[in-house]
Scaffold this active site. Structure first.
Site, PDB file in Angstrom:
ATOM      1  N   GLY A   1       3.199   5.500 -32.024  1.00 41.68           N
ATOM      2  CA  GLY A   1       2.479   4.824 -33.097  1.00 41.68           C
ATOM      3  C   GLY A   1       3.410   4.521 -34.246  1.00 41.68           C
TER       4      GLY A   1
ATOM      5  N   GLN B   1       5.595   2.489 -42.847  1.00 48.17           N
ATOM      6  CA  GLN B   1       6.811   3.125 -42.322  1.00 48.17           C
ATOM      7  C   GLN B   1       7.967   2.141 -42.211  1.00 48.17           C
ATOM      8  OE1 GLN B   1       4.514   5.144 -38.946  1.00 48.17           O
ATOM      9  NE2 GLN B   1       6.260   6.498 -39.296  1.00 48.17           N
TER      10      GLN B   1
ATOM     11  N   CYS C   1       6.731  12.514 -36.251  1.00 51.34           N
ATOM     12  CA  CYS C   1       6.590  11.258 -36.989  1.00 51.34           C
ATOM     13  C   CYS C   1       7.948  10.580 -37.044  1.00 51.34           C
ATOM     14  CB  CYS C   1       6.075  11.568 -38.398  1.00 51.34           C
ATOM     15  SG  CYS C   1       5.862  10.119 -39.430  1.00 51.34           S
ATOM     16  N   LEU C   2       7.950   9.265 -36.827  1.00 49.47           N
ATOM     17  CA  LEU C   2       9.211   8.531 -36.870  1.00 49.47           C
ATOM     18  C   LEU C   2       9.835   8.550 -38.265  1.00 49.47           C
ATOM     19  CD1 LEU C   2       8.273   5.483 -34.604  1.00 49.47           C
ATOM     20  CD2 LEU C   2       9.546   7.549 -33.980  1.00 49.47           C
TER      21      LEU C   2
ATOM     22  N   HIS D   1      -3.426   9.832 -37.158  1.00 44.03           N
ATOM     23  CA  HIS D   1      -2.111  10.014 -37.782  1.00 44.03           C
ATOM     24  C   HIS D   1      -1.677   8.707 -38.466  1.00 44.03           C
ATOM     25  CE1 HIS D   1       2.205  11.584 -37.581  1.00 44.03           C
ATOM     26  NE2 HIS D   1       2.389  10.294 -37.809  1.00 44.03           N
ATOM     27  N   GLU D   2      -1.835   7.575 -37.760  1.00 47.55           N
ATOM     28  CA  GLU D   2      -1.387   6.288 -38.312  1.00 47.55           C
ATOM     29  C   GLU D   2      -2.285   5.833 -39.462  1.00 47.55           C
ATOM     30  OE1 GLU D   2       1.529   5.499 -37.578  1.00 47.55           O
ATOM     31  OE2 GLU D   2       1.698   6.750 -35.801  1.00 47.55           O
TER      32      GLU D   2
ATOM     33  N   HIS E   1      -1.251   7.414 -42.558  1.00 44.09           N
ATOM     34  CA  HIS E   1      -0.122   6.709 -43.197  1.00 44.09           C
ATOM     35  C   HIS E   1      -0.628   5.607 -44.129  1.00 44.09           C
ATOM     36  CE1 HIS E   1       3.656   8.224 -41.647  1.00 44.09           C
ATOM     37  NE2 HIS E   1       3.224   8.174 -40.406  1.00 44.09           N
TER      38      HIS E   1
END
Length: 173
Positions: free
Chosen positions: A46, A51, A95-96, A137-138, A141
């Protein structure tokens, strides 16, 4: 399509609430393509627009992990959780924007989400398993929340310090 640099925590943009997407422009379609390419390249399941430094309510995800299975890329614009299950799941999340750091996070096991697609249509779906964890999660963000915000303060501070060190090393490199 092109890869976009992924912001690393702590970055103030990762803590901001994103603005709704008001029109499906070529820029939004290009962003969706770039985000999918960036997510797959990372590799991740994701990626949210903030991000990659775009403060818009948009995310991409694809939680297909089976070897040889066809990818299922999804682009969700202005996603909204409309229902959550009482039952919860614990997943080890990463997480990226917080590379190589993982922690168990408890979230609802199932969620209903509505969103706008790139085709202009409104969609609604119930997600479960990894898909449910990923979409929550996304969406976090998009609301300026990171998975480490669910952790105890000491663990969160340790991870933040590691990310500050990583950013210093990258700046020197």
């Amino acid at each position: 399509m092109s890869l976009r640099p992924i912001l690393i925590h702590p970055d103030p943009r990762l803590k901001k609430v994103c603005d709704p997407v008001t029109e499906l422009s070529d820029d939004i379609r290009r962003l969706a393509d770039d985000m999918l390419e960036t997510m797959y390249d990372a590799p991740g399941v994701g990626l949210a627009a903030p991000q990659v430094g775009v403060m818009s309510r948009m995310l991409t995800m694809d939680c297909v992990k089976e070897e040889g299975a066809a990818p299922q890329p999804m682009v969700l614009i202005n996603p909204e959780i409309t229902w959550v299950s009482e039952e919860t799941n614990v997943y080890e999340e990463g997480c990226l924007s917080i590379p190589e750091q993982y922690a168990d996070v408890t979230r609802p096991a199932e969620v209903d989400v509505t969103w706008l697609g790139l085709d202009g249509n409104t969609y609604a779906e119930r997600f479960s398993g990894l898909w449910a964890t990923c979409v929550q999660h996304e969406i976090d963000h998009l609301n300026g929340k990171l998975f480490i915000d669910y952790l105890k303060p000491l663990k969160r501070q340790m991870i933040t310090r590691k990310m500050q060190k990583l950013k210093r090393e990258q700046a020197r490199g």
